[in-house]
Design a protein around this motif. Structure first.
Motif, PDB file in Angstrom:
ATOM      1  N   LYS A   1     -49.602 -90.986-147.755  1.00  0.00           N
ATOM      2  CA  LYS A   1     -50.010 -90.068-146.705  1.00  0.00           C
ATOM      3  C   LYS A   1     -50.116 -88.660-147.288  1.00  0.00           C
ATOM      4  O   LYS A   1     -49.215 -88.210-147.994  1.00  0.00           O
ATOM      5  N   VAL A   2     -51.220 -87.967-146.996  1.00  0.00           N
ATOM      6  CA  VAL A   2     -51.408 -86.596-147.458  1.00  0.00           C
ATOM      7  C   VAL A   2     -50.568 -85.685-146.564  1.00  0.00           C
ATOM      8  O   VAL A   2     -50.881 -85.485-145.385  1.00  0.00           O
ATOM      9  N   ALA A   3     -49.493 -85.141-147.132  1.00  0.00           N
ATOM     10  CA  ALA A   3     -48.551 -84.357-146.340  1.00  0.00           C
ATOM     11  C   ALA A   3     -48.802 -82.863-146.433  1.00  0.00           C
ATOM     12  O   ALA A   3     -48.578 -82.132-145.470  1.00  0.00           O
ATOM     13  N   ARG A   4     -49.211 -82.357-147.586  1.00  0.00           N
ATOM     14  CA  ARG A   4     -49.384 -80.918-147.792  1.00  0.00           C
ATOM     15  C   ARG A   4     -50.589 -80.684-148.709  1.00  0.00           C
ATOM     16  O   ARG A   4     -51.021 -81.564-149.449  1.00  0.00           O
ATOM     17  N   LEU A   5     -51.085 -79.440-148.646  1.00  0.00           N
ATOM     18  CA  LEU A   5     -52.107 -78.980-149.578  1.00  0.00           C
ATOM     19  C   LEU A   5     -51.446 -78.046-150.589  1.00  0.00           C
ATOM     20  O   LEU A   5     -50.614 -77.212-150.216  1.00  0.00           O
ATOM     21  N   ILE A   6     -51.814 -78.176-151.845  1.00  0.00           N
ATOM     22  CA  ILE A   6     -51.244 -77.353-152.906  1.00  0.00           C
ATOM     23  C   ILE A   6     -52.021 -76.041-152.974  1.00  0.00           C
ATOM     24  O   ILE A   6     -53.221 -76.028-153.276  1.00  0.00           O
ATOM     25  N   ALA A   7     -51.340 -74.918-152.690  1.00  0.00           N
ATOM     26  CA  ALA A   7     -51.974 -73.599-152.795  1.00  0.00           C
ATOM     27  C   ALA A   7     -51.853 -73.046-154.207  1.00  0.00           C
ATOM     28  O   ALA A   7     -52.790 -72.416-154.716  1.00  0.00           O
ATOM     29  N   SER A   8     -50.705 -73.227-154.846  1.00  0.00           N
ATOM     30  CA  SER A   8     -50.531 -72.796-156.231  1.00  0.00           C
ATOM     31  C   SER A   8     -49.467 -73.655-156.878  1.00  0.00           C
ATOM     32  O   SER A   8     -48.528 -74.115-156.228  1.00  0.00           O
ATOM     33  N   GLU A   9     -49.641 -73.840-158.171  1.00  0.00           N
ATOM     34  CA  GLU A   9     -48.760 -74.708-158.963  1.00  0.00           C
ATOM     35  C   GLU A   9     -48.403 -73.948-160.235  1.00  0.00           C
ATOM     36  O   GLU A   9     -49.297 -73.596-161.012  1.00  0.00           O
ATOM     37  N   PRO A  10     -47.146 -73.617-160.493  1.00  0.00           N
ATOM     38  CA  PRO A  10     -46.805 -72.679-161.578  1.00  0.00           C
ATOM     39  C   PRO A  10     -47.215 -73.141-162.959  1.00  0.00           C
ATOM     40  O   PRO A  10     -47.632 -72.333-163.776  1.00  0.00           O
ATOM     41  N   ASP A  11     -47.144 -74.435-163.232  1.00  0.00           N
ATOM     42  CA  ASP A  11     -47.368 -74.906-164.606  1.00  0.00           C
ATOM     43  C   ASP A  11     -48.661 -75.704-164.715  1.00  0.00           C
ATOM     44  O   ASP A  11     -48.745 -76.640-165.512  1.00  0.00           O
ATOM     45  N   ARG A  12     -49.670 -75.324-163.938  1.00  0.00           N
ATOM     46  CA  ARG A  12     -50.914 -76.098-163.917  1.00  0.00           C
ATOM     47  C   ARG A  12     -51.509 -76.203-165.307  1.00  0.00           C
ATOM     48  O   ARG A  12     -51.932 -77.253-165.758  1.00  0.00           O
ATOM     49  N   GLY A  13     -51.591 -75.058-166.030  1.00  0.00           N
ATOM     50  CA  GLY A  13     -52.113 -75.084-167.388  1.00  0.00           C
ATOM     51  C   GLY A  13     -53.596 -75.364-167.436  1.00  0.00           C
ATOM     52  O   GLY A  13     -54.287 -75.484-166.424  1.00  0.00           O
ATOM     53  N   ALA A  14     -54.101 -75.482-168.655  1.00  0.00           N
ATOM     54  CA  ALA A  14     -55.540 -75.629-168.856  1.00  0.00           C
ATOM     55  C   ALA A  14     -55.886 -76.885-169.635  1.00  0.00           C
ATOM     56  O   ALA A  14     -56.907 -76.956-170.266  1.00  0.00           O
ATOM     57  N   SER A  15     -55.012 -77.896-169.617  1.00  0.00           N
ATOM     58  CA  SER A  15     -55.326 -79.119-170.334  1.00  0.00           C
ATOM     59  C   SER A  15     -56.407 -79.891-169.578  1.00  0.00           C
ATOM     60  O   SER A  15     -56.585 -79.731-168.368  1.00  0.00           O
ATOM     61  N   PHE A  16     -57.090 -80.788-170.295  1.00  0.00           N
ATOM     62  CA  PHE A  16     -58.213 -81.502-169.689  1.00  0.00           C
ATOM     63  C   PHE A  16     -57.763 -82.333-168.494  1.00  0.00           C
ATOM     64  O   PHE A  16     -58.458 -82.439-167.479  1.00  0.00           O
ATOM     65  N   ALA A  17     -56.558 -82.913-168.577  1.00  0.00           N
ATOM     66  CA  ALA A  17     -56.088 -83.761-167.484  1.00  0.00           C
ATOM     67  C   ALA A  17     -55.876 -82.983-166.195  1.00  0.00           C
ATOM     68  O   ALA A  17     -55.843 -83.561-165.108  1.00  0.00           O
ATOM     69  N   ASN A  18     -55.725 -81.670-166.295  1.00  0.00           N
ATOM     70  CA  ASN A  18     -55.471 -80.845-165.119  1.00  0.00           C
ATOM     71  C   ASN A  18     -56.737 -80.267-164.509  1.00  0.00           C
ATOM     72  O   ASN A  18     -56.659 -79.541-163.526  1.00  0.00           O
ATOM     73  N   PHE A  19     -57.905 -80.552-165.085  1.00  0.00           N
ATOM     74  CA  PHE A  19     -59.133 -79.984-164.568  1.00  0.00           C
ATOM     75  C   PHE A  19     -59.582 -80.652-163.268  1.00  0.00           C
ATOM     76  O   PHE A  19     -60.203 -80.030-162.433  1.00  0.00           O
ATOM     77  N   ALA A  20     -59.301 -81.924-163.104  1.00  0.00           N
ATOM     78  CA  ALA A  20     -59.664 -82.629-161.888  1.00  0.00           C
ATOM     79  C   ALA A  20     -58.734 -82.211-160.759  1.00  0.00           C
ATOM     80  O   ALA A  20     -57.650 -81.668-161.006  1.00  0.00           O
ATOM     81  N   PRO A  21     -59.109 -82.429-159.497  1.00  0.00           N
ATOM     82  CA  PRO A  21     -58.226 -82.071-158.383  1.00  0.00           C
ATOM     83  C   PRO A  21     -56.869 -82.760-158.504  1.00  0.00           C
ATOM     84  O   PRO A  21     -56.777 -83.927-158.884  1.00  0.00           O
ATOM     85  N   ARG A  22     -55.831 -82.018-158.170  1.00  0.00           N
ATOM     86  CA  ARG A  22     -54.464 -82.517-158.336  1.00  0.00           C
ATOM     87  C   ARG A  22     -54.036 -83.405-157.183  1.00  0.00           C
ATOM     88  O   ARG A  22     -54.339 -83.135-156.007  1.00  0.00           O
ATOM     89  N   VAL A  23     -53.331 -84.475-157.520  1.00  0.00           N
ATOM     90  CA  VAL A  23     -52.604 -85.303-156.558  1.00  0.00           C
ATOM     91  C   VAL A  23     -51.185 -85.408-157.069  1.00  0.00           C
ATOM     92  O   VAL A  23     -50.948 -85.914-158.172  1.00  0.00           O
ATOM     93  N   MET A  24     -50.221 -84.911-156.307  1.00  0.00           N
ATOM     94  CA  MET A  24     -48.823 -84.890-156.740  1.00  0.00           C
ATOM     95  C   MET A  24     -48.005 -85.850-155.885  1.00  0.00           C
ATOM     96  O   MET A  24     -48.112 -85.845-154.656  1.00  0.00           O
ATOM     97  N   LEU A  25     -47.196 -86.651-156.549  1.00  0.00           N
ATOM     98  CA  LEU A  25     -46.349 -87.613-155.853  1.00  0.00           C
ATOM     99  C   LEU A  25     -44.958 -87.606-156.460  1.00  0.00           C
ATOM    100  O   LEU A  25     -44.732 -87.010-157.536  1.00  0.00           O
ATOM    101  N   ALA A  26     -44.035 -88.272-155.803  1.00  0.00           N
ATOM    102  CA  ALA A  26     -42.667 -88.369-156.315  1.00  0.00           C
ATOM    103  C   ALA A  26     -42.632 -89.317-157.498  1.00  0.00           C
ATOM    104  O   ALA A  26     -43.324 -90.351-157.517  1.00  0.00           O
ATOM    105  N   LEU A  27     -41.823 -88.980-158.485  1.00  0.00           N
ATOM    106  CA  LEU A  27     -41.718 -89.817-159.679  1.00  0.00           C
ATOM    107  C   LEU A  27     -41.202 -91.214-159.332  1.00  0.00           C
ATOM    108  O   LEU A  27     -41.574 -92.202-159.980  1.00  0.00           O
ATOM    109  N   SER A  28     -40.408 -91.305-158.292  1.00  0.00           N
ATOM    110  CA  SER A  28     -39.873 -92.615-157.890  1.00  0.00           C
ATOM    111  C   SER A  28     -40.952 -93.549-157.366  1.00  0.00           C
ATOM    112  O   SER A  28     -40.761 -94.776-157.331  1.00  0.00           O
ATOM    113  N   ASP A  29     -42.113 -93.011-156.944  1.00  0.00           N
ATOM    114  CA  ASP A  29     -43.215 -93.845-156.438  1.00  0.00           C
ATOM    115  C   ASP A  29     -44.173 -94.285-157.533  1.00  0.00           C
ATOM    116  O   ASP A  29     -45.093 -95.073-157.270  1.00  0.00           O
TER     117      ASP A  29
END
Length: 843
Positions: free
Chosen positions: A171-199
């Motif tokens: 379920k989409v619970a929140r929208l990410i406005a800013s992420e401190p360690d986003r960085g500029a690596s290629f994997a981070n160029f696509a839109p972010r989806v963040m989930l719990a590590l336990s999932d």
């Protein structure tokens, strides 16, 4: 001698002899201390905030799960840990024919993420687009995800909708406005989806074939305890080397964020420049005050010699007095500076986004030591001149020429001055550049002032006006004092112009290095037949003159005929470069924000392959001009000779390439295109338009990186703007001291001229003409010096293009004349009030 020195100190204080020197010292030390306290806290705050851009004090990156013994050692040292797992994957929504899919950057985070900084999340698409939202230290709850706002339109979802990641719905619970360690690596160029590590395990997306980046965040419990981080980093590097572990990279702010590192470096140079200018103004102010003190004590020294004191006793008497004044002025200056830096903090409290760390004792110790060094370095020569005052000065108003030892002590003062600059700056090149500029300006200003005095001799009869002749004669009667006055005024005004007008140009140039309208979107994978259509779409969306750059994937396989493999290099970064493909490009002209630092730009002759290489890459791979690089581009081999090395402006966020090869050699290479442009928040739908028309395109959003760079830049600019205010007091004191130096002599001359028939009006007009000539010349010299110093700082220290505003010469002329007139009136307003009879009796 100590008791007598205390008596003389008390007497001089009551007589007002020490007040100017004490005020000069207090202002100098307080300016330096205020700058020192604030810079100390500002630098600590910058380093702390910069670490928030990594989300930690140190990152350990690997392409395999990290070893448990590394975690155990970090825990044993009392360090904090957090984990992230990042990889590209498809995010899906809907069912059947209504299903939508989009490549996303999936990031699974532990509950302790992030260790530094905080995320901003929201449920409003507008707030998310503008990087506005609520600060949170939580992470996504199990079964939910937080996503970038760019993910919503392509998947046709909203907050509360469900998306599928692998085998598990979320379920989409929140929208990410800013992420401190986003960085500029290629994997981070696509839109972010963040989930719990336990999932993560339930998604089934991570297997032996997935391209996964494992990160372990490490941080000290206290942000100021960086010794523990440094110790763990040394231990970890040793274990990696001993066990020959591959695919692991330790990342810090120094090597992990080049666009942010360049911003932080420039910030620290600006802060160091504040300390340098304060130190230079302090040195001039104290030197002028000590010289004035010496001139006002010549008669007293002659009397002491007549009463039986030896030269050494006279020297010791005044040296003890100077030490007492130095300690008192230094301690008082540190206290004033300490209080002033709190006022500064209060003024910028609403502009500096975070609370600064507590103050350390180092600025206080530096302030006291600086005051004593300034006094010893620039007051010792006048003291040595006092001990050489002859007995017969009591009868004859004359002074012996300075002894060689007294003149040699000025060399000590210069050495102390340079040492002060090195200490304040912490940057050898910046200190030497600034010190060399001021020392060179001192000699040049003295030469120009002397030549100007010679030329005035011919102008004495240019006007049939008594006040004009009085003014010219007065200037030529004291050539040494006049030159000292011109030099002092010029140096003080030059520092003030650097602090005000030129500083504004430097700040503007710095802002333009990463302007608010810097490119914040990249498009890659543009096929040759799509090039014109993409360009038309961008122009229709309001992007002016989009530039599409060729991008060719190629692997470096040999250098000078020697094969390149992972075993060729020992450095981890060099190994990584040898194992992966390069993004090459080809263009006839040197790209904007690129600068040739060695060699020449290629001529693009048919049949000749030439390459331009970024200097950092050249250093890492041990490449030099003339080497031949062999690239394999999808089976096509190109041997290109290195003809130039380039410096890139990472902070510009423009399209940058490590290696560029001339177009004639790359005409048959398999090529795609990419572009970079600035997209306003209201144009967020452009990405959806592009991907619907050409599904193969990848639109990359780097607006978060731009915001991070701008936030740090704005914070430092605000601090520097207010810090310059503390140095202005030292500059004003220098101007006042320069005009007060000849007060006693001017009083005697005015009395004699009035006794010979000159009126007060004639003498007052002559003084105004004299001050305007001295001030105008000093202002022009100061503007020229400020222009040269500003250009040198911009070119050699801050590394950005800079255009000087010619109005500074007009400002220098006007400000110099006004300062001389106002300072002359304040300092010499009593000269013409003394009755001629009193002057004759004193003479």
């Amino acid at each position: 001698m100590l008791i007598q020195s205390l008596r003389m100190t008390a007497r001089d204080w009551r007589a007002g002899e020490l007040r100017f020197l004490l005020v000069a010292l207090v202002v100098a030390v307080s300016a330096l201390a205020a700058v020192g306290f604030f810079v100390d806290r500002m630098r600590a705050g910058l380093n702390r905030d910069a670490r928030q851009l990594l989300g930690a004090d140190l990152l350990v990156n690997a392409d395999q799960p990290l070893r448990q013994d590394w975690r155990d050692e970090a825990a044993r040292r009392g360090l904090l840990l957090a984990d992230t797992v990042t990889f590209p994957s498809m995010a899906q929504s809907g069912q059947g024919d209504a299903s939508q899919a989009l490549l996303a950057s999936v990031k699974a985070v532990s509950t302790t993420y992030p260790l530094r900084g905080a995320m901003r999340v929201t449920t409003s698409t507008l707030d998310a687009s503008e990087a506005l939202g609520d600060i949170t230290h939580d992470t996504p709850a199990p079964g939910t995800v937080w996503v970038d706002v760019n993910l919503l339109p392509p998947l046709r979802i909203k907050v509360g909708s469900t998306i599928q990641l692998g085998d598990k719905p979320f379920k989409v619970a929140r929208l990410i406005a800013s992420e401190p360690d986003r960085g500029a690596s290629f994997a981070n160029f696509a839109p972010r989806v963040m989930l719990a590590l336990s999932d993560l395990k339930a998604t089934g997306l991570v297997d032996n074939y997935a391209r996964v980046t494992y990160r372990m965040q490490v941080a000290a419990k206290s942000p100021n305890d960086q010794a523990a981080i440094a110790g763990y980093e040394r231990w970890l590097r040793g274990r990696i080397a001993a066990d020959n572990v591959r695919g692991v990279r330790i990342e810090t702010l120094e090597n992990g964020r080049p666009e942010m590192r360049s911003t932080i470096d420039r910030a620290e140079r600006f802060l160091s420049l504040v300390g340098l200018l304060s130190a230079m103004l302090a040195a001039v102010a104290v030197a002028m005050a000590a010289r004035r003190f010496m001139q006002r004590h010549l008669d007293a020294c002659a009397m002491l010699r007549c009463l039986g004191m030896t030269q050494n006793e006279v020297g010791a008497l005044f040296l003890i007095e100077f030490v007492i004044v130095g300690l008192a002025g230094s301690v008082l200056g540190v206290l004033v500076g300490f209080g002033a830096h709190f006022v500064l903090l209060e003024m910028v409290k609403g502009l500096v986004p975070t609370e600064l760390p507590p103050v350390s004792l180092l600025p206080a110790l530096q302030g006291i030591a600086t005051g004593m060094l300034l006094l010893v370095g620039f007051a010792l020569p006048p003291v040595l001149q006092l001990r050489n005052v002859p007995h017969n000065r009591v009868i004859r108003r004359e002074q012996a020429a300075p002894k060689p030892l007294a003149l040699a002590t000025y060399g000590l003062g210069a050495a102390v001055f340079v040492g002060l600059l090195l200490w304040q700056a912490g940057d050898l090149q910046l200190a030497l550049l600034t010190a060399g500029g001021f020392v060179g300006a001192f000699g040049l200003f003295a030469l120009v002032g002397w030549l100007a005095l010679l030329s005035l001799r011919r102008l004495r009869g240019a006007f049939r006006h008594q006040a004009w002749r009085f003014a010219i004669t007065s200037l030529q009667r004291r050539p040494g004092a006049t030159v000292v006055q011109i030099v002092s005024l010029s140096l003080g005004l030059m520092a003030l112009l650097v602090l005000t007008v030129v500083r504004g140009d430097l700040m503007s140039a710095w802002r333009m290095a990463t302007p608010p309208d810097a490119p914040n979107r990249f498009i890659i994978n543009i096929q040759p037949d799509q090039r014109d259509g993409v360009a038309r779409t961008l122009r229709a969306a309001g992007v002016p003159d989009p530039t599409l750059y060729p991008m060719i994937r190629g692997r470096l396989v040999a250098v000078n005929g020697n094969a390149v493999t992972a075993t060729t290099y020992t450095d981890e970064r060099a190994k990584g470069l040898a194992e992966r493909e390069f993004n090459l490009s080809s263009t006839a002209d040197l790209p904007a924000t690129n600068e040739i630092v060695a060699g020449r730009w290629y001529r693009d002759a048919p049949g000749v392959a030439e390459a331009s290489v970024e200097q950092g890459l050249a250093n890492t791979l041990r490449l030099k001009l003339g080497d031949t690089m062999r690239f394999d581009m999808g089976g096509q081999i190109v041997d290109a000779q290195i003809t130039s090395l380039r410096k890139l402006e990472w902070g510009s966020m423009r399209a940058n390439f490590f290696v560029i090869i001339n177009p004639a050699a790359m005409k048959d290479a398999p090529t795609t295109y990419m572009t970079a442009f600035h997209l306003a928040a209201r144009g967020i739908g452009l990405a959806n338009t592009l991907t619907r028309a050409w599904p193969n395109l990848t639109v990359i959003d780097v607006s978060g990186i731009i915001r991070q760079v701008q936030e740090v830049l704005d914070q430092v600019v605000v601090a520097v703007e207010f810090l310059f205010m503390f140095t202005l007091a030292s500059g004003v004191l220098v101007l006042y001291a320069a005009l007060m130096g000849s007060q006693a002599e001017r009083t005697r001359e005015a009395g004699l001229l009035r006794a010979l028939g000159a009126t007060r009006g004639q003498l007052a007009q002559a003084q105004r003409i004299e001050f305007m000539l001295v001030g105008g010349l000093s202002g022009l010299l100061a503007a020229s010096g400020a222009a040269a110093l500003g250009w040198a700082l911009a070119r050699y220290q801050f590394k950005f293009p800079w255009t000087f505003d010619p109005t500074v010469w007009g400002a220098g002329l006007v400000v110099g004349a006004v300062c001389a007139l106002v300072g002359g009136w304040l300092g010499l307003r009593n000269v013409l009030r003394q009755p001629p009879l009193q002057t004759l009796r004193e003479a």
